[in-house]
Structures are given as structure tokens and as C-alpha cells.
Design a protein around this motif. Sequence first.
Motif, mmCIF file in Angstrom:
data_model
loop_
_atom_site.group_PDB
_atom_site.id
_atom_site.type_symbol
_atom_site.label_atom_id
_atom_site.label_comp_id
_atom_site.label_asym_id
_atom_site.label_seq_id
_atom_site.Cartn_x
_atom_site.Cartn_y
_atom_site.Cartn_z
ATOM 1 N N ASP A 239 -18.664 4.934 15.182
ATOM 2 C CA ASP A 239 -18.262 3.460 14.994
ATOM 3 C C ASP A 239 -17.087 3.549 13.981
ATOM 4 O O ASP A 239 -17.126 3.448 12.937
ATOM 5 C CB ASP A 239 -19.231 2.459 14.592
ATOM 6 C CG ASP A 239 -18.678 0.797 14.615
ATOM 7 O OD1 ASP A 239 -17.500 0.710 14.910
ATOM 8 O OD2 ASP A 239 -19.283 0.109 14.006
ATOM 9 N N ILE A 240 -15.960 3.603 14.529
ATOM 10 C CA ILE A 240 -14.818 3.603 13.715
ATOM 11 C C ILE A 240 -14.298 2.659 13.148
ATOM 12 O O ILE A 240 -13.246 2.690 12.167
ATOM 13 C CB ILE A 240 -13.603 4.545 14.219
ATOM 14 C CG1 ILE A 240 -13.210 3.807 15.589
ATOM 15 C CG2 ILE A 240 -13.839 5.797 14.583
ATOM 16 C CD1 ILE A 240 -11.860 4.316 16.293
ATOM 17 N N SER A 241 -14.833 1.367 13.617
ATOM 18 C CA SER A 241 -14.345 0.141 12.802
ATOM 19 C C SER A 241 -14.965 -0.102 11.440
ATOM 20 O O SER A 241 -14.553 -1.057 10.709
ATOM 21 C CB SER A 241 -14.885 -1.193 13.866
ATOM 22 O OG SER A 241 -16.229 -1.101 13.513
ATOM 23 N N GLN A 242 -15.871 0.903 11.166
ATOM 24 C CA GLN A 242 -16.473 0.820 9.875
ATOM 25 C C GLN A 242 -15.444 1.526 8.827
ATOM 26 O O GLN A 242 -15.858 1.484 7.629
ATOM 27 C CB GLN A 242 -17.884 1.331 9.721
ATOM 28 C CG GLN A 242 -18.880 0.789 10.549
ATOM 29 C CD GLN A 242 -18.927 -0.816 10.146
ATOM 30 O OE1 GLN A 242 -18.855 -1.039 9.147
ATOM 31 N NE2 GLN A 242 -19.135 -1.477 11.144
ATOM 32 N N TYR A 243 -14.549 2.229 9.271
ATOM 33 C CA TYR A 243 -13.865 3.315 8.392
ATOM 34 C C TYR A 243 -12.832 2.203 7.441
ATOM 35 O O TYR A 243 -12.203 1.448 7.823
ATOM 36 C CB TYR A 243 -12.800 3.925 9.200
ATOM 37 C CG TYR A 243 -13.541 5.210 10.150
ATOM 38 C CD1 TYR A 243 -14.650 5.588 9.817
ATOM 39 C CD2 TYR A 243 -12.510 6.008 10.714
ATOM 40 C CE1 TYR A 243 -15.260 6.597 10.092
ATOM 41 C CE2 TYR A 243 -13.253 6.988 11.274
ATOM 42 C CZ TYR A 243 -14.408 7.369 11.219
ATOM 43 O OH TYR A 243 -14.960 8.684 11.803
ATOM 44 N N LYS A 244 -13.113 2.618 6.257
ATOM 45 C CA LYS A 244 -12.215 1.994 5.333
ATOM 46 C C LYS A 244 -11.105 2.793 4.652
ATOM 47 O O LYS A 244 -9.867 2.250 4.455
ATOM 48 C CB LYS A 244 -13.220 1.462 4.091
ATOM 49 C CG LYS A 244 -14.470 0.576 4.293
ATOM 50 C CD LYS A 244 -13.819 -0.837 4.310
ATOM 51 C CE LYS A 244 -14.767 -1.951 4.908
ATOM 52 N NZ LYS A 244 -14.984 -1.657 6.220
ATOM 53 N N SER A 245 -11.578 3.962 4.311
ATOM 54 C CA SER A 245 -10.422 4.757 3.519
ATOM 55 C C SER A 245 -9.418 5.627 4.338
ATOM 56 O O SER A 245 -9.610 5.598 5.412
ATOM 57 C CB SER A 245 -11.062 5.844 2.492
ATOM 58 O OG SER A 245 -11.737 6.764 3.380
ATOM 59 N N GLU A 246 -8.394 5.801 3.803
ATOM 60 C CA GLU A 246 -7.261 6.372 4.656
ATOM 61 C C GLU A 246 -7.752 7.740 5.044
ATOM 62 O O GLU A 246 -7.328 8.191 5.924
ATOM 63 C CB GLU A 246 -6.206 6.501 3.765
ATOM 64 C CG GLU A 246 -4.621 6.581 4.216
ATOM 65 C CD GLU A 246 -4.266 5.432 5.031
ATOM 66 O OE1 GLU A 246 -4.928 4.627 5.429
ATOM 67 O OE2 GLU A 246 -3.404 6.131 6.178
ATOM 68 N N GLN A 247 -8.738 8.566 4.266
ATOM 69 C CA GLN A 247 -9.094 9.775 4.219
ATOM 70 C C GLN A 247 -9.834 9.542 5.847
ATOM 71 O O GLN A 247 -9.728 10.581 6.516
ATOM 72 C CB GLN A 247 -9.767 10.272 3.476
ATOM 73 C CG GLN A 247 -9.382 11.310 2.561
ATOM 74 C CD GLN A 247 -10.301 11.402 1.306
ATOM 75 O OE1 GLN A 247 -10.944 10.382 0.855
ATOM 76 N NE2 GLN A 247 -9.817 12.816 0.744
ATOM 77 N N ASP A 248 -10.586 8.637 5.945
ATOM 78 C CA ASP A 248 -11.420 8.710 7.049
ATOM 79 C C ASP A 248 -10.471 8.456 8.044
ATOM 80 O O ASP A 248 -10.679 9.104 9.259
ATOM 81 C CB ASP A 248 -12.215 7.350 7.176
ATOM 82 C CG ASP A 248 -13.664 7.527 6.407
ATOM 83 O OD1 ASP A 248 -13.786 8.596 6.080
ATOM 84 O OD2 ASP A 248 -14.157 6.488 5.807
#
Lengths: 346, 311
Positions: A77-86
Amino acid sequence: MKDDVILSVKDLVIKFNLRGRILTAIREVSLDIFRGESLAIVGESGSGKSVLVKSFIGLLDENGWIDSGKIIYKGTDISQYKSEQDWLKIRGREIAMVFQEPMTSLNPLKTIGSQIKETVILHSRLRSKAAKRKSIELLEDVGISQAEKRFTQYPHEFSGGMRQRVVIAIAIACNPSILICDEPTTALDVTIQAQILDLLKYLKVKYNLTIIFITHDLGVVANIADRVAVMYAGDIVEIGKSEEIFYNSQHPYTWALLSSLPQFAEKGKFLYSIDGMPTNLFNDIEGDAFAPRNKNALKIDYVIRPPYFSISPTHKARTWLLDKRAPKVHPPNSIKELHKNWRGNH
Amino acid sequence: MKKESLLEVKNIKVEFGTNRKNKIVAVDGVSFKILKGESFGLVGESGSGKSTIGRAIIRIYDLADGVILYKGQRISGKISKSLDIDITKKIQMIFQDPIASLNERAKIGYIVSEGLYNTKYYISDEDRKEKVIKALLDVGLFPEFASRFPHEFSGGQRQRIGIARALIMEPELVIADEPVSALDVSVRAQVLNLLLELQDKLGLTYLFISHDLSVVRYITDRVAVIYKGKILELAKTEELFEKPLHPYTRALLSAIPVPDPRREKNKKIEIYNPSCHDYSIDKAEWVEVGSGHFVLANKKEIKEYRRILFS
């Protein structure tokens, strides 16, 4: 094969904060994108098509956020990504994007070669010489002749079409699975546009790409798309195979969009045009967002948001007109002409 | 009944750059007539010189050669002050970008009356205000809008303001340079309808400059195809689309995307290669091959074109 979903959007809601007011740009959109297909998303400015795809690579503007829902890419689930690194794990490597303006997406102070090489080095283990070799290969792949000489030139030495080829080369540099093209041919002349569309089709096969194509030009859609999603006011109102949308459209907004094309108009007669103003997304929308502009709107259209009605396993539309109890509404004449091409269940 | 010609462009040439070294010929020996009440289209790709021709007609650019006649009277080069003002009123222009072409700091009332101020084409301030109201109503906007600023309007409304600004001068010829290219499909339909309606109501003549061939096909009566500063073909719009003769015209028309997946996926695109012409001995001329159908070709090609046209 068809069941191979590469990216799945579930009940996605995206909101923006504009000077303290909250705007809902995407309203509970669900969408499955299949591996190897080319999906066109059509709609007018402000319908949310760009916002939707930008959320796939974490490029929403700073005042925007995913309010609820999921974006599942290859099981995560990429909608949970927060950081630029993710996001760097996804952006470029897995999902890459080509923007509209070939003039502004390249750095005018750096050579074409260094800009491609930069991407290759950033995303792969290749270093200097190998990276250069790979970059030249990419340039040849996107149809730039004398790639070795062109490698050392600057963007201003390239024409608009050639620059768009370079931008595409950069986008496919790290073998992404999905290529998002946001109006990639809008700024180009028709003859060049045709060449770029051919190039994209060639690359799709060679690099095994899934293509998401955003455009408001329905001619381009007819050229490139396997499937078409029609967006209005932050929602997908109709989706189906290209032939289903062009020859058997069911949603009044799709009818309106197709009928307002000059290609279907009779000379000397007025063009079909949609009355009223686009829906204001600052307000809560009750019922069908298109109802106030739809001459044939039913009472229920103002009260309850229509669900999707299936026309075929691959074709569905969000309109109460497809309910069994709805009165029979005939599409405009130009649409009837188009529907004559429909061969039905095949 | 033969219509009289309103504007005649004779053999015009427009050059940019001062010295011989970096001189660019943007328009090279172009001639055409625009008849009263018709919509004349000028199509070509970017850099072909189509906008330059429009700008030469409203005298933003000077001619290096040739002459432009309006109702038989020369309007290019040095002309008297009264004719200058008169022509400024009669020939007006609508621009492509509805955002860039309106002054962000001026109210709509001022933007629309700027032409009146410049040519002193009003009796009193009352008269000016009345004209502004009429122009706004003509393009389907409310008179109250006069006291607002451009940023309060959508793209389609801004384009209407641009049209009102041209109409207030009571022009006869309106040069529309890509007037709908920046607009969405449904807004484009509204603006095209407005242009047709105004032509009907006010008897306007249009010079319609565009790269969008489907719009040109819909709105124009006759069309000229321009490539690298030269007109290659000119014909009635339907005839040009049905029977394109010049290989460049054919290539251009074949590339238009058609909103019909079956046709679009099976279409063949022709590619124009300028070296297909051999003009070394048999020189190319501007010839009428059929009634009102002109093409730039040499004798050998003309024979072939006539065969296609009358087959």
C-alpha cells in the motif's frame, strides 16, 4: 492474463487545503490497472486526472494529502508512504512519468547526455562509461539518430518533438513497470504527435510497459488506448474498453464530451456544448455531480450518488439511467451515429 | 453571386534579423484574398509563419516586400493617420492565451474599452460605458463583470472578454490566432458557437489561424496550408479535406487523430519529404488546378494533380 492487476486504487479520497478551505479533488475512486495495458484517463481541466496519477508517485502538491483509501502497487500500500526515501523506491524505478512541456522538463544548462546519465547512475549500479553506453542506447531506442553526437548537445539544440523523445528516454532509463504520460503530445504539432504516439507503442512492447495516458484529446485516446476512464469532478464516471467507450457510451457526461467534438459536428450548425459551470469541488456533492448540467437528470440524481452499473464485464458507468426503473433516455444524434459502429458482445 | 474581396495579400514577405548573416525569411511570397463574410483558415505547424501573416496584416510586423490591400486600398507600409485609425478599428485580433492576453491589474471595463481610448472612438464616458455593456452582452457575459479583474474568470470567460475587446471596435475583419487551442473540449465548443453566432449576427469576416485541423474544418469556408513561410495549397475547406493534392497537405491531414478507435488504429500516416519535388529545371508555380483550388507545383505535378482532382 487480464487478471494480472499491477496497480489497484481502492476508495481513494484526495483533499487539498487552499487558503483554509478544503477541496476534495478525488472522491472515492477505485481503479484496477492491468499489467501491459494502456489506459487513457480523459476529462476536462479540474476533473482530477492529473491529481490521481500524481498520487501514484508521491508528487501531490504540499497542500494536498490522501485522506483515505489505498493505492496497492505490487502488493504494497504505497498510499502510506510518507518520506521521500520511500517514494524514491517507486518513483522512476517502478513508476515513471512524462510531463506535458518538453521545454520545461529539461535543464537548459546541462547537456542532454549528462541529464540521461544522471538518471541512469542514480537508479542503477552502472558507472561512468557503462552509464554513458546505456544512455546512448536509450537515445537510439527513442529514435534519435546520431545519438553519440546528440549526447553532447544542449536542449536548445533539439526541436520540441526531439526533446519529448529525450524526456521519454529519461523516463524509461530505469526500466519502470508503469509509464505515466501526462498530456505528452499536447504541445506538439500533429505530425510530430503521431510519431511520438508510435514511439510509445513501440517502447511499450520492447520494455513491457503499462502505460497510463492522460489527455483531453479523444483522437489521441482512440489511437493509443486499450481502455478508457472518463473522469468528471474527481470521479471516474465511466470506464471500459476503448471501443465500448467510443461506440457504446452510457454516461451523459461521456456523451457530452464526445458530442462537443468538432469532428462530429455538421458544418454551419452549432456544436453541442455543455451548459452550466463545472462542479465546485469545495462544496459537498450530493447525488450525481453532473446532474445540474444534465438536461435529462432524474430526481434521484440530486439525492443519491449513483453506483456503478455494469454494461459488460469490462464496462461500467455511474449513472442512474442504467437502473431498470429509469426512463429510456436517448443519446444525442452524434452519439447515435457513433453507436452504429458498435457490434455488441464480442 | 461573386463575393467581393475584403482583404488581399499580394506576394508578401516578412523577414526577421537585421544583417544578412542572421536574416530569417518567415513569410515568403504569400498571396491570398479573403472574401467578405467568409471564414478563411490558415493552417500549418509551429514555425510555418501562419501567425506572422496575421501579425503582418494588423501591422505589428513590417513587410520586406509585397503589399496588403483592404477593400482595394493599400494598408501596408506608410499610410495616412486617418487611414491608420480606421484600419485599427476595422481589423481586430483575438489571441490564443486567455491568461496572458489580459492585463491582470486592469478591470474588465478598462480592458474592453482600451481600443476605444486609443482611437478616441467614443463621444462621452456614458457612451463608452454603454458600448462596454453591449460588447459584454454580445459575448454572453454580464455587464456587472466590467468592475471585476481577470483572475476572477475561467479560461472560457477570459476568452469571451478577449472577443468583447475586439468586438467593441465594430470590426469587419477579425483575425483569430488559435482562439480555442488553450481551452477544454466543452468550453471550446461554447467559444466556437459564439464565433459562429457573432459572424451571423454582425456579418463578420474571419481569418482563422490554427494548427487544429478539425476545428479549421468545422469553422472555415476556405483554407490555405502553409509550410516554411510558403502557401502550398489553397481550396474550399471540404475539397481540401476530401481531395488534398500537395504531398505536405496529405501528410498533415493523415496525421490528425480521429476520435474513432477502429479507424485510428488502422490508419496510415503519410510522411512528407520535401526532396520529393524536383524543381531544378521545371520550376514550381502557384497554379489554379481546379475551380478555386490552388497548389504550388511544377508542370509535371500539375498534370498529376489534375488527374486526381477530376477522377
